[in-house]
Write a protein that holds these residues in place. Sequence first.
Motif, PDB file in Angstrom:
ATOM      1  N   VAL A 128       6.897   3.191   9.283  1.00  0.00           N
ATOM      2  CA  VAL A 128       5.776   2.297   9.044  1.00  0.00           C
ATOM      3  C   VAL A 128       5.701   1.931   7.570  1.00  0.00           C
ATOM      4  O   VAL A 128       5.977   2.752   6.687  1.00  0.00           O
ATOM      5  N   ARG A 129       5.370   0.671   7.300  1.00  0.00           N
ATOM      6  CA  ARG A 129       5.031   0.180   5.967  1.00  0.00           C
ATOM      7  C   ARG A 129       3.682  -0.517   6.065  1.00  0.00           C
ATOM      8  O   ARG A 129       3.294  -1.009   7.135  1.00  0.00           O
ATOM      9  N   ALA A 130       2.962  -0.585   4.939  1.00  0.00           N
ATOM     10  CA  ALA A 130       1.604  -1.136   4.969  1.00  0.00           C
ATOM     11  C   ALA A 130       1.342  -1.985   3.727  1.00  0.00           C
ATOM     12  O   ALA A 130       1.852  -1.702   2.634  1.00  0.00           O
TER      13      ALA A 130
ATOM     14  N   ALA B 158      -3.555   6.977   3.158  1.00  0.00           N
ATOM     15  CA  ALA B 158      -3.608   6.146   1.959  1.00  0.00           C
ATOM     16  C   ALA B 158      -4.779   6.614   1.114  1.00  0.00           C
ATOM     17  O   ALA B 158      -5.881   6.837   1.637  1.00  0.00           O
ATOM     18  N   LEU B 159      -4.549   6.798  -0.179  1.00  0.00           N
ATOM     19  CA  LEU B 159      -5.625   7.161  -1.096  1.00  0.00           C
ATOM     20  C   LEU B 159      -6.310   5.877  -1.550  1.00  0.00           C
ATOM     21  O   LEU B 159      -5.734   5.084  -2.301  1.00  0.00           O
TER      22      LEU B 159
ATOM     23  N   LEU C 153       0.843  -1.192   0.000  1.00  0.00           N
ATOM     24  CA  LEU C 153       0.000   0.000   0.000  1.00  0.00           C
ATOM     25  C   LEU C 153       0.878   1.242   0.000  1.00  0.00           C
ATOM     26  O   LEU C 153       1.783   1.382   0.831  1.00  0.00           O
ATOM     27  N   SER C 154       0.602   2.152  -0.915  1.00  0.00           N
ATOM     28  CA  SER C 154       1.324   3.421  -0.965  1.00  0.00           C
ATOM     29  C   SER C 154       0.774   4.358   0.104  1.00  0.00           C
ATOM     30  O   SER C 154      -0.430   4.630   0.136  1.00  0.00           O
ATOM     31  N   ILE C 155       1.633   4.817   1.009  1.00  0.00           N
ATOM     32  CA  ILE C 155       1.228   5.712   2.092  1.00  0.00           C
ATOM     33  C   ILE C 155       2.090   6.965   2.051  1.00  0.00           C
ATOM     34  O   ILE C 155       3.171   6.976   1.464  1.00  0.00           O
ATOM     35  N   PHE C 156       1.600   8.025   2.701  1.00  0.00           N
ATOM     36  CA  PHE C 156       2.313   9.301   2.657  1.00  0.00           C
ATOM     37  C   PHE C 156       1.890  10.169   3.835  1.00  0.00           C
ATOM     38  O   PHE C 156       0.869   9.919   4.493  1.00  0.00           O
ATOM     39  N   ASN C 157       2.673  11.191   4.112  1.00  0.00           N
ATOM     40  CA  ASN C 157       2.278  12.306   4.969  1.00  0.00           C
ATOM     41  C   ASN C 157       2.977  13.552   4.426  1.00  0.00           C
ATOM     42  O   ASN C 157       3.464  13.536   3.286  1.00  0.00           O
ATOM     43  N   SER C 158       3.024  14.607   5.200  1.00  0.00           N
ATOM     44  CA  SER C 158       3.604  15.841   4.657  1.00  0.00           C
ATOM     45  C   SER C 158       5.103  15.722   4.420  1.00  0.00           C
ATOM     46  O   SER C 158       5.692  16.559   3.738  1.00  0.00           O
TER      47      SER C 158
ATOM     48  N   LEU D 270       7.853   4.900   6.038  1.00  0.00           N
ATOM     49  CA  LEU D 270       7.561   6.316   6.197  1.00  0.00           C
ATOM     50  C   LEU D 270       7.784   6.708   7.652  1.00  0.00           C
ATOM     51  O   LEU D 270       7.280   6.045   8.568  1.00  0.00           O
ATOM     52  N   THR D 271       8.518   7.790   7.876  1.00  0.00           N
ATOM     53  CA  THR D 271       8.829   8.213   9.236  1.00  0.00           C
ATOM     54  C   THR D 271       7.630   8.909   9.880  1.00  0.00           C
ATOM     55  O   THR D 271       7.020   9.804   9.288  1.00  0.00           O
TER      56      THR D 271
END
Length: 447
Positions: free
Chosen positions: A436-438, A173-174, A141-146, A155-156
């Motif tokens: 974190v990874r998802a 996640a979109l 799963l592609s995840i993101f934050n600012s 992702l930190t």
Amino acid sequence: MANLAGLALGSGTRPETIDWFKLDEGPFMPGFLGADYALKEAEAGLCHEEICLRLRGSHAEMSAIIRQLESALRGALLEKQAESAYLRLYSQTLAGYVYARVIQAQLAPLPGHISSKELGSYCLKVNIVREARFVGDEVRLSIFNSGGTGDARGLTLYNHDDSHTGHDHWFSALTSGLGLSEPCPMRLEFYVPEGAVSIGNFHLGSFGISEAGSFPPMTLEAEQGIGGTTIADARASNGKFQRYSWSGSGWANLASWSLSSMLVSKLASQTVLPVLRLHNLTSQTGIRLRFVLRQQGVKVYESPICSLQTGKSGQIFSPMHLGAGGLPGLNYAYGLNLSLEALQSDSSASLDVDDIIFLPQKCYRFYQSLCGLEPRSSLIDDSWREQTWSLKEDQELKTHLSLGRAMSLFPGLEQRFYLFMSSSAGLSAIDMTMKVRAWYRPVTVLP
């Protein structure tokens, strides 16, 4: 088996690595003619079904087939197995194989079908109880934050969310582009970077939005409220904390914050868990806290009392609603006022408060520490397996108990996950980090 393809049975730790006993495509074992199977509707989340295996051959050939079948179903036939048994089919919708976990299995010959010693006809009935949903192969799963999308390790996430880019305790996640029609089980991996603080208790909550628009702010900085004295400190979220001092008996109103119409509207159907973070610990005992919601100056909610725990930064309150759940949602909800009230047993008291974090409860996990998650170690929470475990030096161990509802990925526009961490000593410094990874498994409903 009309319109069903890829029928197979197998046991293992992961469906993707199973050596399947294929029932509808060759090459078949000697003596195996085929299988008859039909999907049935679920009852209470389970399906009770039959698979009839048609056999003809020597006694030795049929015995070999039965041994192969028992091996394929060993995860359901034998107790205390680390492996699980699965039924596999091919999904045209997902363009791939899908799997349903087999909970129970029983083998029985049909009445009147007794094998002869040579070339006898034999029909073997396999009764199975399986989970109703089929899931596909695991997808990253592609995840993101600012701060972006992270690196190979993930992702930190920081232990706060303020105005600095990348200082986020959340990830998103979109889901709109994934084609989801059902909630999907997730696997999350939390990694403690080298040089970081060992992780004790931590919380994870999530919710999603189904319409276009931004997520509401889920952190109230103490200095944004009315009341107390603002003190600058680089160790505080947003570089400031608030000191509240009071005296006398009875409940004291320490501070109040305006909750915007947008925030109340976005959280109208949600339950949130408030966490109040102390910037500096207090040794004073007997302090009790509560939140009060007011609308148009009238008290509409008073939280259960939170008895302050000395030695801990994060003070956990009871879950609460923001009072807009019974509205039709045709317009924005009216804003609210949130007050922090305190009662102390001495003649006077003082508290240094950094911020208040709202953790959504649609899906919520509390990871209770047993021995702490050390740097260069990972915690894995797999909602499909219904298991949580940790990895250190590629070896499994149990560092935390997981309590609450496991994470699922929901159809919608965007889903956001919020984290709050404490060290093994009970401190919740804002610069604590994890990566974190998802992953998720797409769900399909058959028939």
